[in-house]
Scaffold this active site. Structure first.
Site, PDB file in Angstrom:
ATOM      1  CG  HIS A 308      -2.105   1.172   1.042  1.00  0.00           C
ATOM      2  ND1 HIS A 308      -1.823   2.368   1.365  1.00  0.00           N
ATOM      3  CD2 HIS A 308      -3.344   0.398   0.865  1.00  0.00           C
ATOM      4  CE1 HIS A 308      -3.048   2.799   1.321  1.00  0.00           C
ATOM      5  NE2 HIS A 308      -3.667   1.992   1.131  1.00  0.00           N
ATOM      6  CG  ASP A 365      -8.030  -3.183  -2.815  1.00  0.00           C
ATOM      7  OD1 ASP A 365      -8.889  -2.360  -3.113  1.00  0.00           O
ATOM      8  OD2 ASP A 365      -6.693  -2.207  -3.310  1.00  0.00           O
TER       9      ASP A 365
END
Length: 429
Positions: A308, A365
């Site tokens: 991320h 995700d």
């Protein structure tokens, strides 16, 4: 720390500039460079704005190193366990958890605005049947300014609040209509007797030919996903909403721009890309081969759903959603080889030195697509699902920005093109 300064020396001119240090209630201190160009003639170079604070905000706090996410000071873990999406929405918009009376009024207001103008449904029917739902969502939300043009004064606090409520209420209705259009189904009106997530599932999957009962497990999972996606500080789509908002544009134009930014596979489209990647891998027995390919910098294959931009630790939302993923598949009685794939990839990511050294932990995700698939939501709708939850964050950020005087956003550049040159007639080129 707010009264401290850093002094910058310019060796070319012997000039110095004191840069005030700005500190928030939490997070790293920030240098105020507002006078840098005026005093010394310099701009700063920060591709992707990864080291630049574009605003002050009281909404969301992230500590990427510690894996912390808080909405208005409330830890995401507590909100995920105890709250509902609409309660989180109220908290993001107004700043505090609501009282019982405040929540009742807010829920009533959102429910009152779930319907869309019938001409908007006609507009949706004008899109090609296989248009991506995000294309429809962006176009329809932008067009809302043509339907609510009498309440678009961004300088009026009541009109700003009304627009925010309309967007929170109508986004699920528009997203469901986009899905039904792709299926060739008639539009479904919202059933306002149902809670927020239940109402959306009913609009998605109910058909005139037979009754549809919302599965409470599905509704609970969806409500949680909306909470986890509600806001995430100054990400690409939120920054887009704020940048467009800085021009004084109406809220529907701002959010439509945010939807367009969210559509990108590096942002909101990542969960759709995760499912595509898992389908590409195909089987648990192929995992080792694809992990090896992911480590090869000359191989175009990339593992989606790992790492991320902000979190350098385990994404706290991934921890929550991983548990929910197991519960959904267990309670719905579904077995999914893609989940086995995901588990094996997660195991490798947490144990393999390559991933550990680079802190490539699974992010939100990674698991959300598995849950959406289990709920019967097609991959083309994954990003619209994200948009429904993130709408709350977009309008909260827009409301915060609009309540105070704001300079129009104007990033600078480092020009690397040709220097001055003379025009040549076409016959001499």
């Amino acid at each position: 720390m707010a009264d401290k300064k850093l002094t910058l020396n310019d060796p070319e001119s012997d000039k110095t500039l004191d840069l005030p240090i700005i500190s928030g209630t939490q997070g790293d201190p920030t240098l105020d460079i507002g006078n840098l160009h005026k005093k010394l003639g310099y701009f700063t170079f920060d591709p992707g704005y990864g080291m630049t604070a574009s605003c002050k905000s009281e909404i969301t706090f992230i500590d990427g190193e510690a894996g912390i996410l808080r909405y208005r000071g409330y830890p995401i873990e507590q909100l995920a366990e105890h709250s509902s999406f609409l309660e989180v929405a109220y908290t993001l918009v107004y700043g505090d958890l609501p009282t019982s009376d405040q929540f009742t009024r807010f829920e009533r207001d959102i429910t009152y605005h779930t319907m869309v103008h019938e001409k908007l449904n006609t507009f949706i029917q004008g899109f090609h049947y296989d248009a991506h739902p995000m294309a429809i969502l962006s176009g329809v939300v932008g067009s809302m300014a043509a339907f609510y043009h009498d309440k678009l004064d961004v300088n009026d606090a009541e009109q700003r609040e009304l627009a925010a409520k309309r967007l929170i209420a109508k986004m699920p209705t528009i997203a469901a209509a986009a899905f039904r259009h792709s299926m060739g189904w008639p539009s479904a009106f919202p059933r306002n007797s149902l809670p927020y997530a239940d109402r959306f599932l009913h609009m998605m999957f109910s058909v005139p030919a037979e009754p549809y009962e919302v599965n409470p497990v599905a509704a609970k999972a969806l409500d949680l996903l909306f909470i986890l996606h509600a806001d995430h500080e100054q990400n690409a789509s939120t920054s887009t909403v704020r940048l467009v908002g800085s021009t004084g544009a109406n809220p529907y134009a701002c959010v439509a721009a945010g939807i367009a930014a969210l559509w990108g596979p590096a942002h909101g489209g990542a969960n759709e890309a995760v499912l595509s990647m898992l389908n590409q891998i195909g089987s648990v027995k192929n995992v080792a081969e694809f992990v090896k390919r992911a480590k090869d910098k000359d191989d175009p294959f990339r593992l989606m759903g790992f790492g991320h931009r902000v979190y350098k630790n385990y994404d706290p939302r991934a921890t929550i959603i991983r548990k929910q993923c197991h519960e959904v598949l267990s309670e719905l009685g579904q077995q999914d080889e893609l989940l086995d794939l995901a588990m094996e990839l997660e195991r490798i990511a947490l144990e393999d030195d390559y991933f550990v050294e680079r802190k490539l932990y699974p992010n939100v995700d990674f698991y959300s697509g598995i849950i959406y698939k289990a709920l019967g939501i097609p991959s083309s709708m994954f990003t619209p699902m994200f948009a429904i939850g993130r709408t709350v964050g977009w309008v909260s950020q827009w409301l915060e920005q609009s309540s105070t005087p704001t300079r129009i956003g104007r990033p600078r550049q480092v020009y690397t093109g040709a220097t001055e040159r003379d025009y040549a007639p076409i016959k001499n080129r």
